[in-house]
Write a protein that holds these residues in place. Structure first.
Motif, short mmCIF file in Angstrom:
data_model
loop_
_atom_site.label_atom_id
_atom_site.label_comp_id
_atom_site.label_asym_id
_atom_site.label_seq_id
_atom_site.Cartn_x
_atom_site.Cartn_y
_atom_site.Cartn_z
N SER A 81 7.64 10.43 -6.74
CA SER A 81 6.68 9.76 -7.61
C SER A 81 7.06 9.89 -9.08
CB SER A 81 5.28 10.34 -7.41
OG SER A 81 4.39 9.83 -8.39
N GLU A 115 0.83 -1.21 0.00
CA GLU A 115 0.00 0.00 0.00
C GLU A 115 0.87 1.26 0.00
OE1 GLU A 115 -3.52 2.16 2.67
OE2 GLU A 115 -2.79 0.17 3.21
N ARG A 116 1.94 1.23 0.76
CA ARG A 116 2.82 2.39 0.82
C ARG A 116 3.53 2.63 -0.51
NH1 ARG A 116 5.64 5.67 4.49
NH2 ARG A 116 7.87 5.95 4.04
N ARG A 135 6.35 11.26 -1.34
CA ARG A 135 5.69 11.03 -2.62
C ARG A 135 5.83 12.25 -3.52
NH1 ARG A 135 1.14 11.72 -5.65
NH2 ARG A 135 0.25 9.86 -6.63
N ARG A 178 4.56 5.61 -5.42
CA ARG A 178 4.73 5.44 -6.86
C ARG A 178 6.16 5.67 -7.33
NH1 ARG A 178 1.18 7.04 -11.46
NH2 ARG A 178 2.18 5.12 -12.16
N LEU A 230 4.88 9.70 4.28
CA LEU A 230 4.35 9.16 3.04
C LEU A 230 4.11 10.23 1.98
CD1 LEU A 230 3.21 6.77 1.41
CD2 LEU A 230 1.03 7.14 2.57
N TRP A 231 3.29 11.21 2.30
CA TRP A 231 2.87 12.16 1.27
C TRP A 231 3.97 13.16 0.95
CZ3 TRP A 231 -0.99 10.75 -1.55
CH2 TRP A 231 -1.93 9.87 -1.01
N SER A 289 2.55 1.61 -3.43
CA SER A 289 1.54 2.02 -4.41
C SER A 289 1.25 3.51 -4.31
CB SER A 289 0.24 1.23 -4.19
OG SER A 289 0.44 -0.15 -4.39
N THR A 290 1.29 4.04 -3.09
CA THR A 290 1.00 5.47 -2.90
C THR A 290 2.19 6.33 -3.29
OG1 THR A 290 -0.52 4.95 -1.09
CG2 THR A 290 0.32 7.20 -1.20
#
Length: 670
Positions: free
Chosen positions: A659, A358-359, A655, A364, A651-652, A361-362
């Motif tokens: 990403s 999940e991480r 990203r 990317r 995370l964000w 995938s987020t």
């Protein structure tokens, strides 16, 4: 990289020593990966005029892979993303004619290989997979109209399916006999002289159980796992299964059409040197995979193909084909410890895996460098492995499972992160006998300034190393190998090169060459089973900044650029004791850029942990480093380690910097 021994909390346990076809889900359906490498998925802008297509190398052929062709395909959003409308196929054929693209036959390709017969400019080979009925009702009349040759590849078992038979098929739900071409229709097409009938195998167009967790993986390249016994299919049984399948498929085509197939189109594009060798012995000199690239006619194994998806316009198709093979897409790496996923409780392993997938995938990224060896002590030496093998204990049969989930659910390329030399065989006497050596007086003794390492000059050690990597390639699906930073020899090593001459050591060049040669040989072993596997190697930053340090590490940055697909430089300023991290990174990029192909061939691996304290590096600081790298001209970068359990880096925030959505070459495209 070497992790601090005895520290096991994720995010704090790891420290560096010193100074990658997507296949759909866990169950395979349809003919090709759900997002095949290089496939197209959404229309782009359509200019008024198309520039002329660049002239292709006359010794290469471009292969287009089509599937269903229907009059009623709904633009780029049809349920069957591999379907092309009849009118759109006419546009493609018209474009070939206008642009001087020349569809060629299998006979022409074999003649070019065997006798050097010339091919026309910009040769194309048109291939229609799966033997769907539309290849006769929609495609064949167009081939006749334009005079274009093509290859049709039916699945043997499907052709002889009994009444009431069906199979799940991507985009169509259930495929039935009514959806397939008949033997009579194949005879008609073959008799025209335009259609070559290939085999799509007899019954390899399916997934088989590839690991204890039950992932279904491509039958042609997977050793079947038996849950009742816990054992895998052995080599003899595997080869017999592939040979029996191809022999049955070829025999049935010969029985119906009077000619054995000369081409095998591997389901899902998955093949190996083993499968190709078997096919050649059965009279099939041409095999086709699914990597999107023009293919040289002097090597007809695993020929690359461009899969047509999304009912592309001519403009979209042109964009897809015209992208230069040398175009560079940024590589974005998250480097992951499989030791963090492992737990004695299988249920906890699955929870950890879900969190990781999940991480990723987020975030990317484009790539995950995934640990394939067990290192709970954190000292960088492999005492166990995460895959079945002949030489070390298997901590858990986990690497294939995690790599598969990351590739199919997160859509990343996975490189197996492995030592080259640092293997502990579990027997001190044997370890000593095969070790890298240094001289103490006139005695050669094991040299272990940090890692335990097997000597590249010991034939038995080399055999063990090759067999470990062979077992990895047999039992796991992955995209490449990252060689660990244990691949070094210092200026007091390796006495094993000249054991009969006390005091004599190999030269700097000989030490450096020995490591390059061994990695090349290992990659040859890996590519017997994973022909498209790429290579990367960790290198100390000091080797880049101070070329004379080759004498201390037997590492050469410019030669690594020539030798590997990527050189993963450990761009870790705090590990290097830099007073000003940003200035140090800028200097590193500047020096890399001075080398031909330096920026294109280098991945800058940043540190997300300050192992001096130890403590996580703030995500904002890590992101600022990434921005500094980009501003200085770096193309590829990533970080180690990722603590998916504690959520570091944030995370964000990470990203936003990592990403691949920011890569213009990765624009969505039909």
């Amino acid at each position: 990289m070497r992790r601090s021994p005895g520290v096991h909390t994720p995010g704090f346990r790891a420290g560096w020593l010193m100074v990658t076809l997507l296949l759909a889900g866990s169950i395979l359906a349809g003919c090709v990966p759900s997002t095949p490498r290089g496939s197209m998925t959404q229309a782009g802008p359509v200019p008024d005029d198309l520039p002329a297509t660049p002239r292709a190398d006359p010794l290469q052929v471009t292969i287009l892979s089509y599937h269903d062709v229907r009059p009623d395909v709904e633009g780029a959003v049809d349920a069957d993303r591999y379907a092309v409308s009849t009118s759109r196929l006419v546009e493609h054929f018209d474009w070939f004619l206008a642009e001087g693209l020349h569809p060629v036959s299998v006979d022409q390709i074999l003649a070019a290989r065997d006798s050097g017969a010339p091919l026309p400019d910009q040769p194309l080979l048109l291939v229609f997979d799966d033997g769907l009925r539309s290849v006769y009702t929609e495609v064949f009349p167009l081939l006749q109209l334009y005079g274009y040759p093509a290859v049709v590849a039916p699945v043997g078992l499907w052709m002889d399916a009994p009444e009431g038979w069906s199979v799940p098929y991507d985009g169509l739900g259930e495929l039935t006999a009514e959806d397939l071409v008949t033997w009579d229709q194949l005879r008609t097409m073959q008799a025209s002289g335009l259609v070559e009938v290939a085999t799509h195998t007899w019954d390899l167009h399916q997934g088989v159980r590839g690991n204890p967790q039950g992932n279904e993986q491509p039958s042609a390249v997977t050793r079947i796992h038996d849950p009742a016994t816990g054992a895998y299919e052995d080599d003899a049984s595997y080869r017999e299964r592939i040979r029996d399948d191809l022999s049955r498929a070829a025999g049935r085509i010969e029985e119906e059409l009077g000619q054995r197939p000369r081409v095998v189109v591997w389901p899902y594009g998955e093949y190996s040197q083993v499968t190709d060798s078997i096919a050649r012995t059965l009279g099939m000199p041409i095999s086709m995979g699914l990597v999107p690239r023009p293919h040289p006619v002097d090597d007809l194994s695993g020929m690359g193909r461009f899969v047509i998806t999304g009912n592309p316009t001519v403009t979209d198709l042109a964009w897809y084909l015209r992208r230069s093979p040398s175009a560079v897409s940024p590589v974005r790496v998250v480097h992951v410890d499989l030791d963090y996923v492992y737990d004695e409780d299988p249920a906890q392993i699955e929870r950890n895996l879900d969190a990781l997938v999940e991480r990723i995938s987020t975030i990317r990224p484009s790539h995950v460098y995934l640990q394939a060896f067990g290192d709970p002590e954190g000292d960088g030496t492999a005492r166990s492995l995460y895959f079945p093998n002949r030489h070390l204990p298997m901590r858990a049969d986990l690497f294939n499972r995690v790599a598969w989930q990351l590739r199919t659910r997160a859509g990343v390329s996975v490189f197996a992160w492995m030592p080259l030399l640092a293997f502990d065989l579990g027997d001190d006497t044997r370890n000593d006998a095969l070790s890298v050596l240094r001289w103490e007086g006139d005695r050669a003794v094991p040299s272990r300034p940090d890692y335990r390492r097997l000597s590249p000059w010991q034939p038995e050690a080399r055999r063990i190393i090759h067999e470990i990597f062979e077992d990895l390639a047999i039992h796991a699906a992955f995209d490449g190998i990252l060689f660990h930073d244990d691949a070094y020899l210092n200026d007091r090593e390796d006495a094993a090169a000249h054991p009969e001459t006390p005091g004599r050591l190999p030269t700097v060049r000989e030490r450096t060459d020995a490591l390059f040669q061994l990695t090349s040989e290992v990659m040859e072993t890996v590519r017997r089973y994973r022909p498209e596997a790429r290579s990367a190697r960790n290198l100390y930053a000091r080797v880049v900044l101070e070329p004379e340090s080759e004498a201390w590490f037997a590492q050469s940055f410019p030669r690594s650029l020539e030798h590997y697909d990527h050189t993963a430089v450990m761009a870790m300023p705090y590990m290097e004791g830099a007073r000003n991290a940003r200035r140090w990174l800028g200097e590193l990029v500047r020096v890399v850029a001075e080398h031909p192909g330096g920026l294109e061939g280098t991945v800058f691996e940043l540190q997300s942990v300050d192992w001096r304290k130890p403590a996580p590096i703030p995500t904002a600081e890590l992101v600022e480093w990434m921005k500094d790298l980009e501003r200085a001209g770096a193309i590829h970068f990533g970080y180690y380690p990722d603590d998916f359990i504690q959520g570091h880096p944030d995370l964000w925030t990470i990203r936003s910097a990592l990403s691949i959505e920011r890569d213009p070459w990765r624009r969505e495209h039909p």
